[in-house]
Design a protein around this motif. Structure first.
Motif, PDB file in Angstrom:
ATOM      1  N   MET A 116      -8.371  14.905  -0.379  1.00 51.48           N
ATOM      2  CA  MET A 116      -7.399  15.403  -1.350  1.00 51.48           C
ATOM      3  C   MET A 116      -6.209  14.450  -1.513  1.00 51.48           C
ATOM      4  O   MET A 116      -5.287  14.740  -2.253  1.00 51.48           O
ATOM      5  CB  MET A 116      -6.867  16.785  -0.936  1.00 51.48           C
ATOM      6  CG  MET A 116      -7.962  17.813  -0.787  1.00 51.48           C
ATOM      7  SD  MET A 116      -8.977  17.879  -2.260  1.00 51.48           S
ATOM      8  CE  MET A 116     -10.553  18.268  -1.538  1.00 51.48           C
ATOM      9  N   GLN A 117      -6.228  13.362  -0.784  1.00 53.86           N
ATOM     10  CA  GLN A 117      -5.134  12.406  -0.883  1.00 53.86           C
ATOM     11  C   GLN A 117      -5.548  11.211  -1.735  1.00 53.86           C
ATOM     12  O   GLN A 117      -6.713  11.063  -2.106  1.00 53.86           O
ATOM     13  CB  GLN A 117      -4.700  11.958   0.514  1.00 53.86           C
ATOM     14  CG  GLN A 117      -4.071  13.074   1.325  1.00 53.86           C
ATOM     15  CD  GLN A 117      -3.439  12.567   2.598  1.00 53.86           C
ATOM     16  OE1 GLN A 117      -3.367  11.363   2.819  1.00 53.86           O
ATOM     17  NE2 GLN A 117      -2.977  13.479   3.432  1.00 53.86           N
ATOM     18  N   LEU A 118      -4.567  10.377  -2.009  1.00 56.10           N
ATOM     19  CA  LEU A 118      -4.802   9.218  -2.861  1.00 56.10           C
ATOM     20  C   LEU A 118      -4.121   8.001  -2.246  1.00 56.10           C
ATOM     21  O   LEU A 118      -2.939   8.052  -1.906  1.00 56.10           O
ATOM     22  CB  LEU A 118      -4.239   9.464  -4.265  1.00 56.10           C
ATOM     23  CG  LEU A 118      -4.482   8.369  -5.298  1.00 56.10           C
ATOM     24  CD1 LEU A 118      -5.972   8.210  -5.594  1.00 56.10           C
ATOM     25  CD2 LEU A 118      -3.718   8.677  -6.584  1.00 56.10           C
ATOM     26  N   GLN A 119      -4.882   6.924  -2.095  1.00 57.13           N
ATOM     27  CA  GLN A 119      -4.375   5.695  -1.505  1.00 57.13           C
ATOM     28  C   GLN A 119      -4.394   4.596  -2.555  1.00 57.13           C
ATOM     29  O   GLN A 119      -5.370   4.422  -3.291  1.00 57.13           O
ATOM     30  CB  GLN A 119      -5.252   5.281  -0.324  1.00 57.13           C
ATOM     31  CG  GLN A 119      -4.814   4.014   0.381  1.00 57.13           C
ATOM     32  CD  GLN A 119      -3.810   4.265   1.485  1.00 57.13           C
ATOM     33  OE1 GLN A 119      -3.503   5.410   1.787  1.00 57.13           O
ATOM     34  NE2 GLN A 119      -3.298   3.212   2.081  1.00 57.13           N
ATOM     35  N   ALA A 120      -3.299   3.836  -2.630  1.00 56.69           N
ATOM     36  CA  ALA A 120      -3.202   2.692  -3.540  1.00 56.69           C
ATOM     37  C   ALA A 120      -2.879   1.451  -2.732  1.00 56.69           C
ATOM     38  O   ALA A 120      -2.016   1.481  -1.839  1.00 56.69           O
ATOM     39  CB  ALA A 120      -2.133   2.922  -4.592  1.00 56.69           C
ATOM     40  N   GLU A 121      -3.557   0.340  -3.052  1.00 58.37           N
ATOM     41  CA  GLU A 121      -3.329  -0.926  -2.359  1.00 58.37           C
ATOM     42  C   GLU A 121      -3.332  -2.059  -3.380  1.00 58.37           C
ATOM     43  O   GLU A 121      -4.023  -1.984  -4.405  1.00 58.37           O
ATOM     44  CB  GLU A 121      -4.425  -1.181  -1.311  1.00 58.37           C
ATOM     45  CG  GLU A 121      -4.455  -0.149  -0.203  1.00 58.37           C
ATOM     46  CD  GLU A 121      -5.639  -0.339   0.745  1.00 58.37           C
ATOM     47  OE1 GLU A 121      -5.644   0.310   1.799  1.00 58.37           O
ATOM     48  OE2 GLU A 121      -6.551  -1.131   0.405  1.00 58.37           O
TER      49      GLU A 121
ATOM     50  N   GLN B 275       0.842  -1.181   0.000  1.00 57.19           N
ATOM     51  CA  GLN B 275       0.000   0.000   0.000  1.00 57.19           C
ATOM     52  C   GLN B 275       0.882   1.236   0.000  1.00 57.19           C
ATOM     53  O   GLN B 275       2.019   1.216   0.474  1.00 57.19           O
ATOM     54  CB  GLN B 275      -0.931   0.029   1.216  1.00 57.19           C
ATOM     55  CG  GLN B 275      -0.220   0.174   2.557  1.00 57.19           C
ATOM     56  CD  GLN B 275      -1.201   0.467   3.684  1.00 57.19           C
ATOM     57  OE1 GLN B 275      -2.264   1.035   3.470  1.00 57.19           O
ATOM     58  NE2 GLN B 275      -0.823   0.092   4.901  1.00 57.19           N
ATOM     59  N   SER B 276       0.367   2.306  -0.544  1.00 60.09           N
ATOM     60  CA  SER B 276       1.120   3.556  -0.603  1.00 60.09           C
ATOM     61  C   SER B 276       0.148   4.714  -0.670  1.00 60.09           C
ATOM     62  O   SER B 276      -0.961   4.585  -1.211  1.00 60.09           O
ATOM     63  CB  SER B 276       2.045   3.565  -1.827  1.00 60.09           C
ATOM     64  OG  SER B 276       2.867   4.710  -1.823  1.00 60.09           O
ATOM     65  N   ARG B 277       0.554   5.839  -0.099  1.00 58.69           N
ATOM     66  CA  ARG B 277      -0.265   7.043  -0.122  1.00 58.69           C
ATOM     67  C   ARG B 277       0.597   8.201  -0.607  1.00 58.69           C
ATOM     68  O   ARG B 277       1.763   8.317  -0.225  1.00 58.69           O
ATOM     69  CB  ARG B 277      -0.821   7.348   1.280  1.00 58.69           C
ATOM     70  CG  ARG B 277      -1.695   8.597   1.334  1.00 58.69           C
ATOM     71  CD  ARG B 277      -2.285   8.816   2.714  1.00 58.69           C
ATOM     72  NE  ARG B 277      -3.229   7.752   3.060  1.00 58.69           N
ATOM     73  CZ  ARG B 277      -3.967   7.766   4.164  1.00 58.69           C
ATOM     74  NH1 ARG B 277      -3.850   8.771   5.040  1.00 58.69           N
ATOM     75  NH2 ARG B 277      -4.799   6.782   4.410  1.00 58.69           N
ATOM     76  N   LEU B 278       0.028   9.024  -1.466  1.00 55.15           N
ATOM     77  CA  LEU B 278       0.771  10.198  -1.917  1.00 55.15           C
ATOM     78  C   LEU B 278       1.138  11.064  -0.735  1.00 55.15           C
ATOM     79  O   LEU B 278       0.293  11.398   0.098  1.00 55.15           O
ATOM     80  CB  LEU B 278      -0.078  11.011  -2.904  1.00 55.15           C
ATOM     81  CG  LEU B 278      -0.031  10.594  -4.374  1.00 55.15           C
ATOM     82  CD1 LEU B 278      -0.959  11.472  -5.196  1.00 55.15           C
ATOM     83  CD2 LEU B 278       1.371  10.665  -4.928  1.00 55.15           C
TER      84      LEU B 278
ATOM     85  N   LEU C 240      -0.337   4.177  -9.057  1.00 57.46           N
ATOM     86  CA  LEU C 240      -0.674   2.782  -8.775  1.00 57.46           C
ATOM     87  C   LEU C 240       0.363   1.839  -9.370  1.00 57.46           C
ATOM     88  O   LEU C 240       0.864   0.931  -8.689  1.00 57.46           O
ATOM     89  CB  LEU C 240      -2.054   2.457  -9.340  1.00 57.46           C
ATOM     90  CG  LEU C 240      -2.468   0.981  -9.316  1.00 57.46           C
ATOM     91  CD1 LEU C 240      -2.791   0.542  -7.899  1.00 57.46           C
ATOM     92  CD2 LEU C 240      -3.663   0.733 -10.240  1.00 57.46           C
ATOM     93  N   ASN C 241       0.708   2.042 -10.639  1.00 59.54           N
ATOM     94  CA  ASN C 241       1.646   1.144 -11.312  1.00 59.54           C
ATOM     95  C   ASN C 241       3.027   1.185 -10.685  1.00 59.54           C
ATOM     96  O   ASN C 241       3.682   0.142 -10.528  1.00 59.54           O
ATOM     97  CB  ASN C 241       1.735   1.493 -12.799  1.00 59.54           C
ATOM     98  CG  ASN C 241       0.545   0.995 -13.585  1.00 59.54           C
ATOM     99  OD1 ASN C 241       0.011  -0.062 -13.305  1.00 59.54           O
ATOM    100  ND2 ASN C 241       0.111   1.775 -14.566  1.00 59.54           N
ATOM    101  N   LYS C 242       3.470   2.382 -10.320  1.00 57.92           N
ATOM    102  CA  LYS C 242       4.831   2.527  -9.809  1.00 57.92           C
ATOM    103  C   LYS C 242       4.971   2.032  -8.376  1.00 57.92           C
ATOM    104  O   LYS C 242       5.945   1.342  -8.039  1.00 57.92           O
ATOM    105  CB  LYS C 242       5.263   3.998  -9.888  1.00 57.92           C
ATOM    106  CG  LYS C 242       6.706   4.237  -9.475  1.00 57.92           C
ATOM    107  CD  LYS C 242       7.684   3.520 -10.400  1.00 57.92           C
ATOM    108  CE  LYS C 242       9.132   3.795 -10.029  1.00 57.92           C
ATOM    109  NZ  LYS C 242      10.079   3.041 -10.882  1.00 57.92           N
ATOM    110  N   THR C 243       4.019   2.358  -7.519  1.00 60.87           N
ATOM    111  CA  THR C 243       4.186   2.072  -6.096  1.00 60.87           C
ATOM    112  C   THR C 243       3.595   0.745  -5.654  1.00 60.87           C
ATOM    113  O   THR C 243       4.004   0.196  -4.633  1.00 60.87           O
ATOM    114  CB  THR C 243       3.569   3.188  -5.234  1.00 60.87           C
ATOM    115  OG1 THR C 243       2.153   3.240  -5.470  1.00 60.87           O
ATOM    116  CG2 THR C 243       4.184   4.536  -5.567  1.00 60.87           C
ATOM    117  N   VAL C 244       2.618   0.216  -6.392  1.00 58.06           N
ATOM    118  CA  VAL C 244       1.963  -1.019  -5.953  1.00 58.06           C
ATOM    119  C   VAL C 244       2.178  -2.165  -6.946  1.00 58.06           C
ATOM    120  O   VAL C 244       2.693  -3.214  -6.584  1.00 58.06           O
ATOM    121  CB  VAL C 244       0.454  -0.785  -5.711  1.00 58.06           C
ATOM    122  CG1 VAL C 244      -0.259  -2.106  -5.484  1.00 58.06           C
ATOM    123  CG2 VAL C 244       0.260   0.123  -4.504  1.00 58.06           C
TER     124      VAL C 244
END
Length: 373
Positions: free
Chosen positions: A344-349, A88-91, A125-129
């Motif tokens: 205003m944030q973005l979460q990727a999992e 998971q990653s968050r900007l 999404l592609n880069k961090t997850v």
């Protein structure tokens, strides 16, 4: 100024991130994926069992006597649970500020659209997850091939798998204390190359090392190495020999070898330095991987009387199991969303259940050497 990721993501349609993650394929620079290609499978448990009926020579038999038995049955079983990988990653605020500046410029020029935010979200999404999951997949394939086992502890979880590579296919570790490391005066480099060819029945598909190991080989005059060909991803070496005091190429083909140089790396979080990363090599230092073309000398149940040519090329595969997060459908799963408390944030999992499988461990030979300091 509002940076509305939620609206941009909604326009992508439901489960867009999951579709993208599931449709992603390993990059071409992942060498180990060419040996153990990914397959989406319907089971969470990895089962790979082979039953081989081998023909043996017919024997003499007396008249009016029972026939002597022939044929031998070989059964091998691989049974493991797929390993669950997650990311998971968050900007970060710093990244969001940079993105807000870009958005401000687009607003001034009148070119701001959801397309821009969608591209940024999917790139994130592609880069961090997705890449994170695929990097781990390639590293696991490397452990299976280069070590013949996976022994990994992360986040308090342990993964231990033995792939059953024959002991004889794990060549003697060459050490400085024995003076036979590849940088030593009694280097066993060429002896290992010849031994690997013999174990693979002279049917060598590929030989792989990294540039650190290669440096010790070509930098040691005791190896009598001549470079006869090179490009960006491979190098061809030949041994030379002294004939009447003159160095000549060795015409014995066993002493010519083409190496694939594999230096790809991944980044992992440095647990000793929060916020920092360190690199991990897919192909470890001091290792040479020899891969043969598996041959089948027997009849396999269900294969018919004639071997499928593709079967002879298959070393194994990488089992990609279903995920509960995606309703039990095979493949990787991911999602992108804006946290309710931080719109205003973005979460990727992302999640993947997977494990490399070796169907023919006898088609692998591993050479190991200590390296110079």
């Amino acid at each position: 100024m509002i940076l509305n990721f939620a609206e941009a993501l909604a326009a992508l349609g439901p489960n867009a991130a999951a579709r993208i993650a599931n449709g992603a394929r390993p990059p071409a620079n992942y060498l180990f994926n060419t040996f153990l290609p990914e397959r989406a499978m319907p089971d969470y448990t990895v089962r790979a069992a082979n039953m081989i009926v081998r023909s043996t020579m017919a024997g003499l038999v007396a008249m009016d006597s029972p026939y002597p038995p022939t044929g031998a049955v070989d059964i091998s079983t691989f049974f493991e649970q797929a390993a669950k990988l997650g990311a998971q990653s968050r900007l970060t605020e710093e990244a969001l500020r940079h993105l807000q500046n870009l958005v401000r410029n687009f607003q001034v020029s009148g070119t701001l659209s959801n397309d821009f935010l969608q591209r940024e979200a999917l790139n994130f999404l592609n880069k961090t997850v997705v890449q994170s999951l695929m990097d781990t997949s390639e590293w696991l394939r490397g452990q299976a091939l280069v070590n013949g086992a996976i022994s990994w502890t992360f986040n308090g979880m342990a993964l231990a798998v033995d792939y059953g590579i024959p002991t004889t296919h794990k060549l003697t570790t060459r050490t400085d204390s024995s003076n036979d490391a590849y940088f030593d005066s009694a280097s066993a480099f060429w002896a290992d190359v010849v031994a690997a060819r013999q174990l693979l029945k002279y049917n060598l598909r590929a030989a792989v090392l990294n540039s650190r190991t290669l440096d010790d080989i070509i930098g040691n005059s005791a190896n009598s190495v001549s470079i006869i060909g090179q490009n960006s991803g491979s190098i061809q070496l030949r041994r030379w020999k002294s004939v009447n005091g003159v160095n000549m190429p060795d015409d014995d083909v066993r002493y010519t070898v083409n190496f694939i140089i594999y230096d790809e790396e991944a980044e992992v979080l440095d647990t000793d330095n929060p916020g920092k990363t360190e690199t991990v090599k897919f192909m470890p230092d001091g290792k040479i991987l020899f891969v043969g073309n598996p041959g089948r000398a027997g009849y396999r149940v269900g294969s018919g009387s004639t071997d499928d040519p593709a079967d002879n090329l298959e070393l194994g595969y990488h089992h990609i199991a279903p995920t509960t997060e995606n309703g039990g459908n095979p493949g990787r799963w991911a999602r992108l969303y804006t946290p309710e408390a931080f719109p205003m944030q973005l979460q990727a999992e992302g999640v993947s259940n997977e494990l490399p499988v070796l169907l023919n461990p006898s088609a692998v030979v591993i050479a190991t050497t200590e390296l110079s300091s």
